[in-house]
Scaffold this motif. Structure first.
Motif, mmCIF file in Angstrom:
data_model
loop_
_atom_site.group_PDB
_atom_site.id
_atom_site.type_symbol
_atom_site.label_atom_id
_atom_site.label_comp_id
_atom_site.label_asym_id
_atom_site.label_seq_id
_atom_site.Cartn_x
_atom_site.Cartn_y
_atom_site.Cartn_z
ATOM 1 N N PRO A 350 0.803 -1.233 0.000
ATOM 2 C CA PRO A 350 0.000 0.000 0.000
ATOM 3 C C PRO A 350 0.831 1.276 0.000
ATOM 4 N N GLU A 351 2.106 1.170 0.446
ATOM 5 C CA GLU A 351 2.937 2.375 0.534
ATOM 6 C C GLU A 351 3.721 2.655 -0.743
ATOM 7 N N GLN A 352 3.540 1.833 -1.784
ATOM 8 C CA GLN A 352 4.284 2.042 -3.023
ATOM 9 C C GLN A 352 3.869 3.360 -3.671
ATOM 10 N N ARG A 353 4.849 4.199 -3.949
ATOM 11 C CA ARG A 353 4.574 5.514 -4.518
ATOM 12 C C ARG A 353 5.157 5.658 -5.923
ATOM 13 N N TYR A 354 6.411 5.261 -6.116
ATOM 14 C CA TYR A 354 6.976 5.293 -7.465
ATOM 15 C C TYR A 354 6.283 4.295 -8.383
ATOM 16 N N ALA A 355 5.569 3.337 -7.766
ATOM 17 C CA ALA A 355 4.902 2.322 -8.565
ATOM 18 C C ALA A 355 3.974 2.950 -9.594
ATOM 19 N N SER A 356 3.296 4.028 -9.185
ATOM 20 C CA SER A 356 2.376 4.668 -10.122
ATOM 21 C C SER A 356 3.101 5.225 -11.325
ATOM 22 N N ASN A 357 4.310 5.773 -11.094
ATOM 23 C CA ASN A 357 5.071 6.337 -12.202
ATOM 24 C C ASN A 357 5.631 5.242 -13.120
ATOM 25 N N VAL A 358 6.049 4.152 -12.507
ATOM 26 C CA VAL A 358 6.522 3.029 -13.325
ATOM 27 C C VAL A 358 5.365 2.479 -14.168
ATOM 28 N N TYR A 359 4.241 2.317 -13.514
ATOM 29 C CA TYR A 359 3.056 1.798 -14.204
ATOM 30 C C TYR A 359 2.666 2.713 -15.366
ATOM 31 N N LYS A 360 2.667 4.001 -15.091
ATOM 32 C CA LYS A 360 2.307 4.949 -16.143
ATOM 33 C C LYS A 360 3.350 4.990 -17.249
ATOM 34 N N ALA A 361 4.622 4.833 -16.870
ATOM 35 C CA ALA A 361 5.678 4.874 -17.874
ATOM 36 C C ALA A 361 5.514 3.764 -18.906
ATOM 37 N N VAL A 362 5.190 2.589 -18.404
ATOM 38 C CA VAL A 362 4.982 1.472 -19.323
ATOM 39 C C VAL A 362 3.814 1.767 -20.257
ATOM 40 N N TYR A 363 2.727 2.256 -19.684
ATOM 41 C CA TYR A 363 1.563 2.579 -20.503
ATOM 42 C C TYR A 363 1.809 3.805 -21.386
ATOM 43 N N ALA A 364 2.700 4.702 -20.919
ATOM 44 C CA ALA A 364 3.002 5.879 -21.739
ATOM 45 C C ALA A 364 3.645 5.464 -23.050
ATOM 46 N N VAL A 365 4.546 4.469 -22.968
ATOM 47 C CA VAL A 365 5.179 3.984 -24.193
ATOM 48 C C VAL A 365 4.148 3.292 -25.079
ATOM 49 N N ALA A 366 3.293 2.529 -24.440
ATOM 50 C CA ALA A 366 2.296 1.806 -25.220
ATOM 51 C C ALA A 366 1.316 2.763 -25.880
ATOM 52 N N HIS A 367 0.925 3.781 -25.211
ATOM 53 C CA HIS A 367 -0.073 4.734 -25.732
ATOM 54 C C HIS A 367 0.558 5.959 -26.383
ATOM 55 N N SER A 368 1.855 6.176 -26.175
ATOM 56 C CA SER A 368 2.530 7.404 -26.634
ATOM 57 C C SER A 368 1.849 8.646 -26.061
ATOM 58 N N LEU A 369 1.500 8.534 -24.763
ATOM 59 C CA LEU A 369 0.797 9.643 -24.119
ATOM 60 C C LEU A 369 1.808 10.585 -23.458
ATOM 61 N N HIS A 370 2.190 11.567 -24.196
ATOM 62 C CA HIS A 370 3.161 12.527 -23.651
ATOM 63 C C HIS A 370 2.526 13.502 -22.660
ATOM 64 N N SER A 371 1.192 13.482 -22.548
ATOM 65 C CA SER A 371 0.541 14.392 -21.599
ATOM 66 C C SER A 371 0.877 14.073 -20.157
ATOM 67 N N LEU A 372 1.364 12.829 -19.925
ATOM 68 C CA LEU A 372 1.733 12.459 -18.565
ATOM 69 C C LEU A 372 2.936 13.249 -18.059
ATOM 70 N N LEU A 373 3.612 13.917 -19.017
ATOM 71 C CA LEU A 373 4.775 14.718 -18.608
ATOM 72 C C LEU A 373 4.371 15.905 -17.738
ATOM 73 N N LYS A 374 3.083 16.217 -17.702
ATOM 74 C CA LYS A 374 2.615 17.358 -16.923
ATOM 75 C C LYS A 374 2.356 17.008 -15.465
ATOM 76 N N GLU A 375 2.660 15.810 -15.105
ATOM 77 C CA GLU A 375 2.404 15.375 -13.736
ATOM 78 C C GLU A 375 3.215 16.196 -12.739
ATOM 79 N N HIS A 376 2.585 16.638 -11.690
ATOM 80 C CA HIS A 376 3.250 17.440 -10.649
ATOM 81 C C HIS A 376 3.300 16.654 -9.344
ATOM 82 N N TYR A 377 3.996 17.205 -8.404
ATOM 83 C CA TYR A 377 3.925 16.679 -7.034
ATOM 84 C C TYR A 377 2.594 17.215 -6.432
#
Length: 770
Positions: A350-377
């Protein structure tokens, strides 16, 4: 086979993860992932089949010396594999394309990290299968926060699914500023992550007016340097410490702080360590309780917990009790002994935090979704301890870089700050306390800009905000109040009827009018007596009337100056005094002419009878009237706000307009007074028992003395005292004429009536009555 993309995961603590995605019906996809842990394992998936590289092979090549597995990086590898399997099972996303991966270990070593990163970037083959070739690779990272990687000139193909440290550094500044801390200490890891992040923080802090007492750094292998850092923290006066430290160095720093029992500091942390669960213990909480910092957001990935518990181990490792006897199990599984120790551990999921970024990174390549670059803290974390004594990372707000600067830090809950309990109580960490209203900052020579003295604003200047750099000058008609925090209208100074000096002058003016009226009544009641007749009763009554006007005109000098009062006071003064002096001059001439008339054969009195006397008074007065008319017509007196003499108040006075007109009026009065004095002086020894000439001489002597002394007093007196001097001169000269000329007559009429006879007045002289 064509290369679609390669993207690297560069951890903030100088570690690299890399993905290589290839396309084609029979392609071998490769997905490379570098971690900080000590485990070394390579997975190659071909058509959704895992091929396991032998543990000992990679262990020998990369990590000749085994260390303890890093659980966080192991979870990152698991989430990467989970996402890849999810995509490969999807029929709508990337159909007929198989995604694979490789995992390379860095062994926590800079040299191994560089070697592994070079291998990924240049296609160095560490494992089985073909290498992807073709177009320049695309690098995507879920954890590389270094701002340096945002430089498109040097890293044109680098993208990420996490905000750069520019945003985190700026957010840290806003935390410090939000709580009013302007005096902080700074510690960072001596690596790219710490150095670049701290450099950005220091630059932004300077722009925002926050001072850094010290900025120190150390690396994990520099024990002596770490001790020096701790010693600097102990000796420093700043109570707030910004720690841009990777989680390995932070563990060492926390150990030293706990060992030396150093507490009382408010720690501001970064995402690399602020949610590291194994750092929060009873001893570390004593030193770092209440720490604030930004963390990567947690995300609930559906099915990941079940995958971590069972599916990963069943598919990734060909090692199970059911596959054979215990000896066979020992043979197959001994090589995975360290990893298998984590098989039953799932509390950290439950405490995994970078997991979301890793998960999104994989899907970002699959979808070519560069909009994820706007993610903030967005996650703002606070170290807290609940009522049961359990430690937790409580989310108390978030930081949104898309909002205006002062609105980016958004608080959602109560914050626990070290030593002081719940917010809004907070420790004070400033080199100098805030300068209050009415003061300005003055830099202390040789010290940082946050160290300053508070200097009170000068007279006429204000500062209406705290920590003002400069005091502002009040407008001309305004002045600073006693607190020097507001401009107020300057006090208007003029001689008023309500103040003591004004009341005294009004009293003497009215007293003079009263005495003059009484004398006139007395003279009128005794107008048939010899003493009244002998002194030209007509001129006497005209003189009393002019003296009454003189006393009255003094009242026009009191009160707030207006356009009409300024013209009236000077013209009325000039005309009434000329009328008064003309009467006195006429009486003096009458005395001289009367003496001449007693001489044998002289008939001079026919040339200076009552008509001639009235005409002379009229002509003398008319000249003054003409002067006043010219003065008022050409350049009349007017009300004026004098701001030159006093800085803190405004003198309301009558500007003379034409100074020539003013001095012409005074000069004409002085000319008549001087002529009257000379004539009366010549007649002072005439042989009558009651010689009025000597009393006129005394009155003119007083008159001239008053007005001669008036000139320097008038020029040198400030403000309302100038008007008071002018009124005093009018009253003094008027009283001098009244008492010197009329007091002797009143004395005889009231107290010596037996002397009020023609014989007594004429004495031995048998001259004709005048």
């Amino acid at each position: 086979m064509r290369s679609l993309a390669i993207f690297s995961f560069i951890q903030p603590y100088q570690l690299s993860f890399a993905f290589v995605i290839c396309c084609g019906a029979q392609s071998l996809g490769c997905f490379s992932f570098f971690t900080h842990s000590s485990f070394s394992i390579s997975f190659i998936q071909r058509q959704k089949t895992f091929l396991v590289k032998k543990w000992e092979t990679l262990n020998t090549r990369c990590c000749p010396r085994m260390e303890i597995v890093n659980l966080r990086d192991f979870r990152l590898a698991q989430i990467m594999i989970f996402a890849i399997e999810e995509i490969n099972r999807s029929e709508s996303l990337l159909p007929n394309v198989t995604i694979g991966y490789r995992i390379y270990d860095t062994c926590g070593s800079r040299l191994s990290t560089m070697s592994a990163t070079t291998g990924v970037m240049n296609g160095q083959d560490f494992g089985l299968g073909d290498r992807c070739n073709g177009h320049p690779p695309l690098h995507i990272s879920p954890s590389a926060t270094c701002e340096c990687l945002s430089n498109r000139k040097y890293y044109p193909s680098f993208f990420r699914t996490i905000a750069s440290d520019y945003h985190q550094s700026r957010a840290l500044v806003y935390i410090v500023k939000h709580f009013g801390w302007s005096w902080v200490g700074a510690v960072n890891s001596d690596n790219d992550y710490g150095n670049n992040g701290m450099a950005a923080f220091l630059q932004i802090a300077q722009e925002e007016g926050i001072c850094v007492e010290y900025s120190v750094k150390f690396y994990r292998t520099e024990t002596e340097k770490l001790k020096k850092v701790v010693d600097i923290i102990k000796r420093g006066t700043a109570k707030v410490i910004v720690s841009f430290v990777s989680f390995v160095e932070m563990g060492l720093l926390i150990d030293q702080l706990s060992i030396q029992k150093i507490a009382g500091f408010q720690m501001i942390g970064v995402e690399s360590w602020i949610t590291t669960k194994n750092y929060i213990t009873s001893s570390s909480f004593h030193s770092l309780g209440g720490s604030l910092g930004f963390a990567v957001r947690k995300i609930n990935i559906e099915g990941f917990a079940d995958y971590v518990i069972k599916e990963f181990w069943d598919t990734a490792f060909p090692c199970s009790q059911s596959e054979g006897n215990s000896s066979q199990y020992a043979l197959n599984c001994s090589r995975y002994e360290e990893l298998l120790a984590l098989k039953i551990y799932n509390e950290d999921v439950p405490e995994q935090r970078y997991a979301s970024n890793v998960y999104k990174a994989v899907y970002a390549v699959a979808h070519s979704l560069h909009s994820l670059l706007k993610e903030h803290y967005f996650c703002f974390v606070n170290w807290q301890q609940d009522s049961d004594g359990l430690f937790q990372f409580k989310s108390v707000g978030y930081y949104d870089a898309s909002l205006p600067p002062l609105q980016r830090l958004i608080s959602l809950g109560s914050i626990f700050l070290k030593e002081l309990g719940t917010y809004p109580k907070k420790p004070s960490s400033v080199c100098s306390e805030s300068c209050p209203l009415g003061t300005r900052k003055a830099a202390q020579k040789g010290r940082p800009v946050c160290c300053y003295d508070c200097i009170p604003c000068a007279e006429g200047e204000i500062s209406n905000e705290t920590d003002s750099i400069n005091c502002k000058q009040c407008p001309r008609e305004y002045w600073s109040n006693e607190e020097k925090n507001n401009c107020v209208s300057k006090n208007l100074e003029f001689l008023s009827f309500t103040e003591v000096m004004g009341i005294v002058l009004v009293f003497f003016s009215l007293f003079g009018i009263g005495i003059t009226v009484l004398v006139a009544i007395l003279f009128y009641s005794k107008k048939d007596t010899p003493i009244i007749k002998a002194n030209n009763s007509e001129l006497s009554f005209l003189l009393l009337f002019s003296l009454t006007l003189c006393f009255l005109c003094s009242l026009t000098f009191i009160g707030r100056p207006t356009e009409w009062s300024c013209m009236l006071r000077h013209t009325a003064f000039g005309i009434t005094f000329v009328l008064c002096i003309s009467c006195v001059l006429g009486k003096t001439i009458v005395v001289l002419m009367a003496f001449k008339a007693t001489l044998p054969g002289s008939n001079v009195m026919k040339w200076f009878g009552p008509k001639q006397q009235r005409l002379s008074v009229f002509v003398f007065t008319l000249v003054q009237v003409l002067i006043c008319v010219l003065w008022v017509t050409i350049s009349p007196p007017f009300p004026y706000k004098n701001m030159k003499y006093y800085k803190e108040k405004i003198i309301l006075e009558c500007n003379l307009g034409s100074t020539i007109g003013f001095w012409a009026v005074l000069g004409y009065i002085g000319l008549l007074a001087a002529l009257c004095f000379i004539l009366s002086f010549l007649a002072r020894k005439l042989p009558d028992n009651f010689n009025e000439a000597k009393f006129i001489t005394f009155s003119m002597l007083i008159f001239c003395a008053v007005w001669i002394t008036f000139i320097p007093a008038y020029v040198s007196s400030p403000g309302k005292f100038t008007v008071a001097v002018e009124i005093f001169a009018i009253l003094a000269s008027s009283f001098g004429l009244l008492f010197c000329i009329f007091a002797p007559k009143c004395y005889i009429i009231l107290l010596k009536p037996e002397q009020n006879t023609k014989q007594n007045i004429m004495g031995k002289t048998t001259s004709k009555s005048y």
